[in-house]
Scaffold this active site. Structure first.
Site, PDB file in Angstrom:
ATOM      1  N   GLY A   4       0.841  -1.193   0.000  1.00  0.00           N
ATOM      2  CA  GLY A   4       0.000   0.000   0.000  1.00  0.00           C
ATOM      3  C   GLY A   4       0.871   1.236   0.000  1.00  0.00           C
ATOM      4  O   GLY A   4       2.095   1.155   0.134  1.00  0.00           O
ATOM      5  N   ARG A   5       0.232   2.362  -0.214  1.00  0.00           N
ATOM      6  CA  ARG A   5       0.968   3.619  -0.092  1.00  0.00           C
ATOM      7  C   ARG A   5       0.036   4.710   0.375  1.00  0.00           C
ATOM      8  O   ARG A   5      -1.161   4.643   0.206  1.00  0.00           O
ATOM      9  CB  ARG A   5       1.690   3.999  -1.374  1.00  0.00           C
ATOM     10  CG  ARG A   5       0.806   4.220  -2.581  1.00  0.00           C
ATOM     11  CD  ARG A   5       1.620   4.852  -3.714  1.00  0.00           C
ATOM     12  NE  ARG A   5       2.681   3.992  -4.220  1.00  0.00           N
ATOM     13  CZ  ARG A   5       3.902   4.417  -4.579  1.00  0.00           C
ATOM     14  NH1 ARG A   5       4.219   5.687  -4.454  1.00  0.00           N
ATOM     15  NH2 ARG A   5       4.790   3.586  -5.066  1.00  0.00           N
ATOM     16  N   PHE A  53       2.938   9.891   2.340  1.00  0.00           N
ATOM     17  CA  PHE A  53       4.381  10.020   2.513  1.00  0.00           C
ATOM     18  C   PHE A  53       5.145   8.705   2.436  1.00  0.00           C
ATOM     19  O   PHE A  53       6.357   8.707   2.414  1.00  0.00           O
ATOM     20  CB  PHE A  53       4.689  10.667   3.859  1.00  0.00           C
ATOM     21  CG  PHE A  53       4.129  12.045   3.981  1.00  0.00           C
ATOM     22  CD1 PHE A  53       4.524  13.043   3.101  1.00  0.00           C
ATOM     23  CD2 PHE A  53       3.207  12.339   4.966  1.00  0.00           C
ATOM     24  CE1 PHE A  53       4.006  14.320   3.211  1.00  0.00           C
ATOM     25  CE2 PHE A  53       2.686  13.612   5.084  1.00  0.00           C
ATOM     26  CZ  PHE A  53       3.085  14.614   4.204  1.00  0.00           C
ATOM     27  N   ALA A  54       4.441   7.615   2.468  1.00  0.00           N
ATOM     28  CA  ALA A  54       5.147   6.353   2.620  1.00  0.00           C
ATOM     29  C   ALA A  54       4.718   5.313   1.597  1.00  0.00           C
ATOM     30  O   ALA A  54       3.615   5.350   1.072  1.00  0.00           O
ATOM     31  CB  ALA A  54       4.894   5.807   4.023  1.00  0.00           C
ATOM     32  N   VAL A  97       4.656   1.056   1.472  1.00  0.00           N
ATOM     33  CA  VAL A  97       4.788  -0.099   2.348  1.00  0.00           C
ATOM     34  C   VAL A  97       4.937  -1.345   1.489  1.00  0.00           C
ATOM     35  O   VAL A  97       4.153  -1.579   0.563  1.00  0.00           O
ATOM     36  CB  VAL A  97       3.568  -0.211   3.294  1.00  0.00           C
ATOM     37  CG1 VAL A  97       3.658  -1.462   4.149  1.00  0.00           C
ATOM     38  CG2 VAL A  97       3.472   1.031   4.173  1.00  0.00           C
ATOM     39  N   LYS A 147       7.677  -0.159   6.127  1.00  0.00           N
ATOM     40  CA  LYS A 147       7.171   1.163   5.743  1.00  0.00           C
ATOM     41  C   LYS A 147       8.353   2.068   5.451  1.00  0.00           C
ATOM     42  O   LYS A 147       9.163   2.354   6.335  1.00  0.00           O
ATOM     43  CB  LYS A 147       6.310   1.737   6.880  1.00  0.00           C
ATOM     44  CG  LYS A 147       5.779   3.138   6.591  1.00  0.00           C
ATOM     45  CD  LYS A 147       4.719   3.572   7.601  1.00  0.00           C
ATOM     46  CE  LYS A 147       4.208   4.974   7.300  1.00  0.00           C
ATOM     47  NZ  LYS A 147       3.107   5.398   8.180  1.00  0.00           N
ATOM     48  N   ASP A 159      -6.157  10.297  12.296  1.00  0.00           N
ATOM     49  CA  ASP A 159      -6.243   9.944  10.870  1.00  0.00           C
ATOM     50  C   ASP A 159      -6.940   8.590  10.705  1.00  0.00           C
ATOM     51  O   ASP A 159      -6.541   7.769   9.878  1.00  0.00           O
ATOM     52  CB  ASP A 159      -4.829   9.928  10.271  1.00  0.00           C
ATOM     53  CG  ASP A 159      -4.834  10.120   8.749  1.00  0.00           C
ATOM     54  OD1 ASP A 159      -5.886  10.496   8.190  1.00  0.00           O
ATOM     55  OD2 ASP A 159      -3.783   9.883   8.130  1.00  0.00           O
TER      56      ASP A 159
HETATM   57  P1  ADP Z   1       0.985   6.938   5.087  1.00  0.00           P
HETATM   58  O1  ADP Z   1       1.479   7.615   6.329  1.00  0.00           O
HETATM   59  O2  ADP Z   1       1.777   7.350   3.884  1.00  0.00           O
HETATM   60  O3  ADP Z   1      -0.494   7.064   4.879  1.00  0.00           O
HETATM   61  P2  ADP Z   1       0.517   4.215   6.024  1.00  0.00           P
HETATM   62  O4  ADP Z   1       1.184   3.829   7.286  1.00  0.00           O
HETATM   63  O5  ADP Z   1      -0.944   4.545   6.115  1.00  0.00           O
HETATM   64  O6  ADP Z   1       1.334   5.404   5.309  1.00  0.00           O
HETATM   65  O7  ADP Z   1       0.712   3.055   4.966  1.00  0.00           O
HETATM   66  C1  ADP Z   1       0.209   3.182   3.658  1.00  0.00           C
HETATM   67  C2  ADP Z   1      -0.616   1.959   3.287  1.00  0.00           C
HETATM   68  O8  ADP Z   1       0.230   0.796   3.348  1.00  0.00           O
HETATM   69  C3  ADP Z   1      -1.773   1.648   4.226  1.00  0.00           C
HETATM   70  O9  ADP Z   1      -2.930   2.368   3.883  1.00  0.00           O
HETATM   71  C4  ADP Z   1      -1.932   0.150   4.034  1.00  0.00           C
HETATM   72  O10 ADP Z   1      -2.658  -0.146   2.857  1.00  0.00           O
HETATM   73  C5  ADP Z   1      -0.496  -0.339   3.821  1.00  0.00           C
HETATM   74  N1  ADP Z   1       0.106  -0.828   5.096  1.00  0.00           N
HETATM   75  C6  ADP Z   1       0.609  -0.062   6.090  1.00  0.00           C
HETATM   76  N2  ADP Z   1       1.076  -0.827   7.116  1.00  0.00           N
HETATM   77  C7  ADP Z   1       0.856  -2.115   6.774  1.00  0.00           C
HETATM   78  C8  ADP Z   1       1.095  -3.388   7.401  1.00  0.00           C
HETATM   79  N3  ADP Z   1       1.677  -3.468   8.600  1.00  0.00           N
HETATM   80  N4  ADP Z   1       0.714  -4.509   6.743  1.00  0.00           N
HETATM   81  C9  ADP Z   1       0.130  -4.433   5.510  1.00  0.00           C
HETATM   82  N5  ADP Z   1      -0.112  -3.282   4.872  1.00  0.00           N
HETATM   83  C10 ADP Z   1       0.234  -2.127   5.468  1.00  0.00           C
HETATM   84 MG    MG Z   2      -2.153   6.196   5.779  1.00  0.00          MG
END
Ligand code: ADP
Ligand code: MG
Length: 310
Positions: A37-38, A41-42, A44, A59, A158
């Site tokens: 996912g993304r 800012f990140a 994953v 992440k 959030d």
């Molecule tokens: P951002 O701060 O950029 O929104 P997130 O922490 O929400 O970043 O991560 C972006 C996306 O990555 C999430 O919406 C989710 O779909 C996926 N993701 C994040 N953490 C995990 C995890 N531990 N396992 C599986 N998918 C994840």
């Molecule tokens: Mg997020």
């Protein structure tokens, strides 16, 4: 909450407990498959820890965003995840490493949540969409996770279907709250004056999980903002076909203009829609940690060791 937590007046925590490994990510993990996912800012990505063969989600966070150094934001996010270690509904942080030499991202490798975002199932076709019983169980878990954060003086800020993941989708598993990038710690502050993130609302999440629709969404931004400011929500039979009136009552009790009239997470759990069968929604492994939410954590003598099983 640990007294060692150092919080500034903006609710940012500036000290982490476990050290960031100086080792590079690529020496310790192999990336596998596509990205999970993304967000803003990140990115994953799924990865395998070389020494254990265990699967994690990594992440990748940029140290600079819009030309500004944001290492303090990253430290804060890690610190909040650390402080939520005993919360069974928050994704568990395994460790943090650097990605490349110098300026490239640090990495959180947290327990993967294989079921993906609840978002996907909110908007799925009928036979894959959540049933009301599913939503009752998931809403209880979200509320227990949030109540536990609030007891620790942390506000997520959030909460949205993209930041709530499932341990598995079929059969439907448990929820894990992720993304503490905008969270704030209220240790030394009475009131948050910054405007941050999505307005934290379990009412909105529940509406989306039950109907697949977003309660305030208009045809453009302006209409959406107007719907929010006037609490203009469609509770018609069209939208809520087959949903109990208790569920609608629960959502109505939360989607209120005056924040003081909105129930706290603890109070929500006592609403008749959710208080039917205490604990029947939980796997037994969660019960002990919920009975004693304030139990001090033992300090981990080996910071690099896995925080929990993946
Ligand atoms: P951002 O701060 O950029 O929104 P997130 O922490 O929400 O970043 O991560 C972006 C996306 O990555 C999430 O919406 C989710 O779909 C996926 N993701 C994040 N953490 C995990 C995890 N531990 N396992 C599986 N998918 C994840
Ligand atoms: Mg997020």
């Amino acid at each position: 909450m640990p007294d060692s937590r150092m919080t500034n007046k903006n609710g940012m925590v500036s000290k982490i407990q476990t050290r960031i490994r100086t080792d590079l990510f690529k020496n310790n993990y192999d990336l596998v498959g596509k990205e999970l996912g993304r967000g803003k800012f990140a990115v994953v990505k799924k990865c395998i820890e070389k020494t254990t063969g265990k699967e994690y989600a990594a992440k990748f966070l940029r140290k600079r965003r819009k030309g500004e150094d944001c290492r303090m934001d990253i430290i804060h996010e890690i610190a909040v995840l650390e402080s939520a270690k005993s919360n069974p509904f928050v994704v568990s942080l395994h460790e943090t490493l650097h990605k490349d030499n110098g300026l490239s991202p640090a990495m959180n490798s947290s327990q993967g949540a294989a079921g993906g975002e609840i978002f996907n199932q909110c908007v799925a076709d009928n036979d894959e969409a959540f049933t009301e019983q599913d939503v009752i169980r998931l809403a209880r878990q979200i509320l227990m996770g949030v109540a536990c954060l609030h007891r620790n003086n942390v506000v997520h800020l959030d909460l949205k279907p993209q930041n709530i993941l499932l341990t598995s989708s079929r059969p439907l598993g448990d929820i894990r709250i992720v993304d503490f990038g905008l969270s704030r710690c209220m240790d030394n502050i009475k009131e948050l004056r910054e405007i941050l993130g999505t307005p934290e609302s379990i009412g909105v999440l529940t509406y989306v999980m039950l109907t697949g629709e977003s309660p305030f969404l208009g045809s453009d931004k302006q209409e959406t903002f107007l719907n929010i400011s006037q609490i203009n929500v469609d509770y018609s039979q069209d939208v809520f076909e087959g949903v109990s009136s208790l569920a609608i009552d629960f959502i109505k009790s939360l989607l209120q203009k005056n924040p003081r009239k909105r129930a706290t997470a603890e109070e929500c759990l006592k609403h008749p829609w959710l208080s039917g069968h205490p604990h029947s929604h939980l796997h037994s492994s969660h019960l002990s940690s919920l009975d004693e939410p304030e139990t001090p954590e033992e300090s981990d003598p080996e910071p690099e060791s896995p925080a929990s099983t993946p």
